[in-house]
Design a protein around this motif. Structure first.
Motif, PDB file in Angstrom:
ATOM      1  N   LYS A 195      85.206  43.096  63.958  1.00  0.00           N
ATOM      2  CA  LYS A 195      84.981  41.799  64.610  1.00  0.00           C
ATOM      3  C   LYS A 195      83.481  41.570  64.816  1.00  0.00           C
ATOM      4  O   LYS A 195      82.995  40.431  64.744  1.00  0.00           O
ATOM      5  CB  LYS A 195      85.731  41.704  65.927  1.00  0.00           C
ATOM      6  N   TYR A 196      82.733  42.632  65.069  1.00  0.00           N
ATOM      7  CA  TYR A 196      81.282  42.484  65.202  1.00  0.00           C
ATOM      8  C   TYR A 196      80.640  42.245  63.840  1.00  0.00           C
ATOM      9  O   TYR A 196      79.694  41.470  63.726  1.00  0.00           O
ATOM     10  CB  TYR A 196      80.685  43.715  65.878  1.00  0.00           C
ATOM     11  N   PHE A 197      81.173  42.903  62.833  1.00  0.00           N
ATOM     12  CA  PHE A 197      80.693  42.641  61.475  1.00  0.00           C
ATOM     13  C   PHE A 197      80.844  41.161  61.133  1.00  0.00           C
ATOM     14  O   PHE A 197      79.920  40.525  60.630  1.00  0.00           O
ATOM     15  CB  PHE A 197      81.462  43.502  60.469  1.00  0.00           C
ATOM     16  N   SER A 257      76.465  34.881  61.447  1.00  0.00           N
ATOM     17  CA  SER A 257      75.132  34.496  61.907  1.00  0.00           C
ATOM     18  C   SER A 257      74.107  34.559  60.779  1.00  0.00           C
ATOM     19  O   SER A 257      73.326  33.632  60.563  1.00  0.00           O
ATOM     20  CB  SER A 257      74.705  35.405  63.063  1.00  0.00           C
ATOM     21  N   LEU A 258      74.115  35.659  60.047  1.00  0.00           N
ATOM     22  CA  LEU A 258      73.164  35.822  58.950  1.00  0.00           C
ATOM     23  C   LEU A 258      73.431  34.825  57.828  1.00  0.00           C
ATOM     24  O   LEU A 258      72.494  34.258  57.242  1.00  0.00           O
ATOM     25  CB  LEU A 258      73.225  37.256  58.416  1.00  0.00           C
ATOM     26  N   LYS A 263      79.680  43.783  53.149  1.00  0.00           N
ATOM     27  CA  LYS A 263      81.007  44.226  53.582  1.00  0.00           C
ATOM     28  C   LYS A 263      80.876  45.100  54.816  1.00  0.00           C
ATOM     29  O   LYS A 263      79.786  45.596  55.146  1.00  0.00           O
ATOM     30  CB  LYS A 263      81.701  45.000  52.470  1.00  0.00           C
ATOM     31  N   PHE A 264      81.991  45.287  55.492  1.00  0.00           N
ATOM     32  CA  PHE A 264      82.032  46.180  56.644  1.00  0.00           C
ATOM     33  C   PHE A 264      82.206  47.606  56.133  1.00  0.00           C
ATOM     34  O   PHE A 264      83.188  47.926  55.468  1.00  0.00           O
ATOM     35  CB  PHE A 264      83.185  45.805  57.566  1.00  0.00           C
ATOM     36  N   LEU A 285      82.201  46.966  75.779  1.00  0.00           N
ATOM     37  CA  LEU A 285      81.610  46.438  74.557  1.00  0.00           C
ATOM     38  C   LEU A 285      81.526  44.914  74.628  1.00  0.00           C
ATOM     39  O   LEU A 285      82.243  44.284  75.408  1.00  0.00           O
ATOM     40  CB  LEU A 285      82.429  46.888  73.348  1.00  0.00           C
ATOM     41  N   PRO A 286      80.658  44.293  73.830  1.00  0.00           N
ATOM     42  CA  PRO A 286      80.429  42.844  73.953  1.00  0.00           C
ATOM     43  C   PRO A 286      81.658  42.008  73.638  1.00  0.00           C
ATOM     44  O   PRO A 286      82.488  42.362  72.801  1.00  0.00           O
ATOM     45  CB  PRO A 286      79.323  42.581  72.922  1.00  0.00           C
TER      46      PRO A 286
END
Length: 956
Positions: free
Chosen positions: A387-389, A395-396, A436-437, A499-500
């Motif tokens: 999910k963070y990936f 964003s990028l 990729k993750f 965690l965020p």
């Protein structure tokens, strides 16, 4: 405010290293088949390899007014001979001093000046990078001169000692900078590793020694390493690609291919010597910092799966339950960030967590370390999650989808740098490419984040030290971690770490709101109830779903006294601190939010416009910050230390700072600000915030992708922050010194750094654009002659030159220097002599050369903006100055077109040649010259400080 995912190809303070050590996952299979370019970039590209193995990226852009090129060599400071440390940097300097075909040491700089050029170079651990830009019509000739550096430089023996002094002066400027001292200490701990060198060079390390001749080793270093097969070239021009390819082949294919292997660093580190330590460091600046610095293996080959970015993203998060949020709420830190430099030491790098501490935090440093280490353990157990990936990649991708152009000079420099690090087809998108993750690559880095790879830096002026650095001004003490400390880090956390959460502000709609009816010039679209809003769409970048909103809460209170300036600064600091979580979330989503002190406050919001309405609402409703005595005291402490640390800046920065303050009636001396800060309380700030919001004039500038609904929303939000008894006040703006004939104001001041700095400015007696136009043409020739004479020939300094800087409506001409060679009296005497010598150089300027100088000035003024910021900048400048015709640049261009050669000679005679012209002279005497005299200047009016200046000077 933090920019967690900011991308910069060149950051000289943390740049590059050597050969990458593969980690658990290679990105080789993820390299695309062709060069990847932003969908927003309509320029034409081509990559090629010349017959001598130089890889080239060509960029054709018919819109550019200047062409540029950069050439990087895959060798740098890590490869200096131990007998001549600083060699790679020294050689970079020497290459500019003549070639076989262009032997005059001044020819290159003079050519660039005549043709609107700029040139530079830098050397870092595994790269030396040279770059220039020039008017389009001079590109072929510029490439001819530039390429000859890499074919047949003269490397004159007679300039060996001269240029060694320039390198020494550059080191002298930096020896007091804490970054360089800390970086040197980190490398000292590496023992025999190649990173443990003195990188910049000085008179001690560069010079003839037993069995080592400087000139011979310089030539040998060039002959050994300057080989075409480890060079990369980037070019941009208005020419078609076919013509650019001809130029690339013509100028670069004859560079000799020596078929050398690219220098590599392979030596392993003994982490028991490098890490597992506490470093107590006493800096020059008054800072309170904590740094957890992990030494990691170079994994730059994993750029496509970004394990370092993934981990730094989690470590930097301001979301509830993260260390940044918990520690800030405890009042222990004002900022916490994380970053990684995977090639900082060649085959090793660094992943660090940096915290700015409060006084209360200084008492809990070990607990802060423990919380961060426990959070790292939480990431290891639960945080490697796709999910963070997805969030980071989105964003990028958004950033790259709408990537804006930059200046040609910086662009080719960045490309030539990236070409040394990444596969050719990823040199543009490497920082944004998240293919990729890859859980394995993230875990491979996390496994290295252990006490055995860690240095904990305690950085403050209160540290107890027992050792001093060589070459840099820093003191330190080392201690090994104890078993008890390590055990404490492994205990269950005493705080509720989590965690965020997911980012709420990522844009979802990239619709363009502007249309043909939207104004192309700024117009006042709302004027009611003390609120004025100007709006304009982007003329050049109307396809970008981005915009900038600036709210200026202008108040007459700012003119009152030094206390008002302190309170506005503290207010802005506390707002940015308290909104750090929101601004970080916005940054990830492609927006920026922040407040700055001005004559009141400026609230700035920019980036993608989709979620700006939500961000504006959240940002404005907390504008009046909540503050208690502890938080206020911490803010005053930060303010006071920032003011005090200005005295540790480069002396010539300080000199320009004093000049800026002297000419403005709204400036206060540092002592006045510090004294004011001591007398203030949280109650003062609370009353001041209420008073500011009750008495002000609110002006807003709206630029870019906004429609009428946005204007209505902005107006509603601004009205919501105004109290019912709001009073509209007159617009407040600082006034600038009114120069008068015969006035010579001189400030003489001792400073707490080594070198001397002088800024000497003479003002033309006639205001207006006619004289500003003459100054803008003359300054390019003046600065070049000053640099060539005082720096290249006489080696008086590294930082020296001429400049033309308007004093509001008046034009001026000035000289500046920071020197480790002469005291202020001697240096001012040399300045005075140079001013007379320059007349003969000016008289040598032919009509042809003048027309080149004039054309170059016009090309620069008429250049089309590269991005939204370029387009906005002149509009905002006029807006602040209340020039609502927004025509200052047009007026300057019109006057430049009229200037003749006789005009610039007259201008010089009426400024530097006029003993009755108004003048400001700043002399700063460093500690190295404390026993030397200041310069006495005929007719001087000595100003002891800014209060003294205000009592003697008149303002426009």
């Amino acid at each position: 405010m933090k920019k967690v995912l900011a991308f910069s190809a060149i950051a000289l303070a943390v740049l590059a290293g050597c050969t990458a050590t593969p980690s658990s996952t290679s990105s080789a299979s993820l390299v695309p088949d062709s060069l990847v370019v932003s969908p927003n970039d309509k320029r034409a590209y081509k990559t090629l390899k010349l017959n001598n193995e130089i890889e080239v990226v060509l960029v054709s852009d018919p819109s550019v007014e200047k062409s540029a090129a950069a050439l990087s060599v895959g060798v740098g400071l890590l490869h200096d001979p131990m007998t001549q440390q600083g060699m790679a940097h020294y050689l970079e300097h020497m290459l500019f001093l003549g070639t076989e075909r262009y032997p005059d040491t001044k020819e290159y700089s003079e050519f660039m000046t005549k043709n609107g050029g700029a040139h530079n170079a830098y050397t870092w651990l595994d790269i030396t990078n040279y770059m220039f830009k020039v008017n389009n019509d001079a590109y072929d000739n510029a490439l001819d001169r530039f390429a000859d550096f890499f074919k047949a430089p003269k490397l004159y023996p007679e300039y060996t000692d001269k240029e060694k002094n320039a390198v020494n002066a550059e080191w002298s400027m930096r020896r007091e900078m804490d970054f360089f001292g800390q970086f040197k200490l980190s490398r000292n701990l590496m023992g025999e590793h190649p990173a443990n060198r003195f990188l910049i060079g000085n008179l001690e390390t560069l010079g003839d020694k037993e069995n080592s001749n400087l000139h011979k080793e310089t030539v040998d270093f060039y002959n050994k390493y300057y080989s075409s097969n480890i060079m990369k070239v980037a070019m941009i021009s208005n020419l078609p690609l076919s013509e650019m390819e001809v130029l690339a082949t013509k100028h670069f294919s004859s560079i000799k291919n020596k078929n050398i292997a690219k220098p590599e660093v392979t030596q392993s580190l003994d982490l028991t010597k490098v890490a597992g330590k506490k470093v107590y460091y006493k800096p020059n600046e008054d800072v309170k910092q904590l740094k957890l610095d992990f030494t990691i293996k170079n994994n730059i080959t994993d750029y496509a799966v970004k394990p370092n970015s993934f981990i730094s993203y989690l470590l930097s998060s301001e979301m509830p339950g993260t260390p940044a949020q918990i520690l800030r709420d405890k009042g222990w830190v004002s900022q916490l960030t994380s970053s990684a430099s995977p090639d900082m030491y060649g085959n090793y790098g660094s992943l660090s967590i940096d915290a700015e501490l409060t006084d209360l935090g200084m008492q809990h440093r070990d607990e802060i370390v423990a919380i961060i280490m426990q959070y790292i353990d939480l990431i290891k157990k639960e945080g490697v999650n796709d999910k963070y990936f997805n969030e980071i990649r989105t964003s990028l991708n958004n950033q790259f989808q709408f990537l804006e152009k930059g200046d040609e000079f910086g662009y080719v420099s960045n490309l030539a740098d990236s070409m040394q690090k990444y596969p050719l087809n990823n040199v543009i998108n490497a920082g944004f490419y998240y293919a990729k993750f890859d859980k394995n690559s993230v875990n491979a880095v996390l496994e290295q984040l252990t006490p055995a790879a860690l240095k904990v830096w305690y950085i403050s002026q209160q540290e107890q030290t027992d050792s001093k650095l060589h070459f840099y001004d820093g003191e330190y003490r080392l201690a090994d971690f104890t078993a008890q400390e390590i055990a404490a880090w492994q205990q269950p956390t005493q705080v509720a770490l989590t965690l965020p959460a997911v980012n709420r502000l990522l844009p979802e709609n990239f619709a363009i709101k502007t249309n043909a009816d939207t104004a192309t010039e700024p117009k006042l679209v709302l004027d009611e109830a003390g609120i004025k809003i100007w709006q304009v769409a982007s003329t050049n970048f109307g396809h970008q779903p981005k915009g900038l909103l600036k709210v200026y809460i202008n108040s007459e209170l700012a003119e009152r006294d030094a206390k008002a300036q302190v309170l506005y600064s503290v207010w802005a600091d506390l707002y940015n601190l308290q909104q750090s979580a929101l601004s970080t979330e916005a940054s990830i989503a492609g927006m920026n939010l922040g407040v700055a002190a001005a004559n009141g406050l400026t609230f700035t919001l920019n980036g993608f416009t989709d979620k700006q309405a939500l961000l504006l609402e959240q940002g404005l409703k907390t504008l009046q910050v909540a503050v208690d005595e502890q938080g206020f005291a911490q803010a005053i402490d930060r303010f006071s230390r920032d003011i005090a640390n200005e005295g540790k800046q480069f002396p010539y920065y300080q000199a320009f700072g004093e000049f800026s303050k002297v000419i403005s009636n709204g400036s206060y001396s540092n002592d006045a600000l510090l004294n004011a800060a001591k007398s203030l309380t949280a109650a003062d700030l609370n009353a001041f915030m209420a008073q500011t919001l009750q008495q002000n004039q609110i002006r807003s500038f709206v630029f870019g992708n906004y429609d009428q609904n946005d204007i209505n929303h902005i107006a509603a939000q601004l009205k919501a922050i105004m109290p019912s008894d709001h009073k509209t006040t007159a617009y407040s703006r600082d006034k600038t010194w009114l120069p008068k004939a015969g006035e010579v104001y001189v400030m003489k001041k001792d400073i707490d750094v080594a070198d001397v700095a002088i800024v000497d400015v003479v003002v033309h007696p006639e205001p207006g654009y006619k004289q500003k136009a003459r100054a803008s043409i003359l300054q390019n020739h003046f600065r070049t002659v000053a640099f060539d004479k005082l720096r290249t020939e006489e080696q008086l300094a590294y930082a020296v030159g001429g400049f033309a800087r308007p004093v509001d409506e008046f034009a001026s001409l000035g000289l500046f220097i920071q020197t480790p060679v002469k005291g202020p009296k001697e240096m001012q005497a040399r300045f005075d002599a140079f001013k007379k010598e320059y007349v003969s150089e000016l008289n040598k300027v032919t009509e042809e050369t003048f027309q080149q100088l004039k054309n170059s000035t016009l090309v620069g003024l008429k250049e089309q903006p590269k991005n939204l910021s370029d387009e906005l900048s002149p509009l905002l400048g006029d807006w602040y100055r209340e020039n609502f015709a927004f025509d200052s640049r047009a007026k300057l261009i019109a006057e430049v077109e009229k200037v003749t050669l006789a005009d610039i000679k007259t201008f010089y005679a009426q400024t530097m040649g006029n003993t009755n012209a108004a003048r400001i002279n700043i002399q700063l005497r460093g500690t190295k010259f404390k026993d030397t005299d200041f310069a006495a200047i005929a007719g001087e009016i000595n100003i002891k400080d800014l209060a003294d200046a205000k009592s003697k000077m008149q303002y426009q």
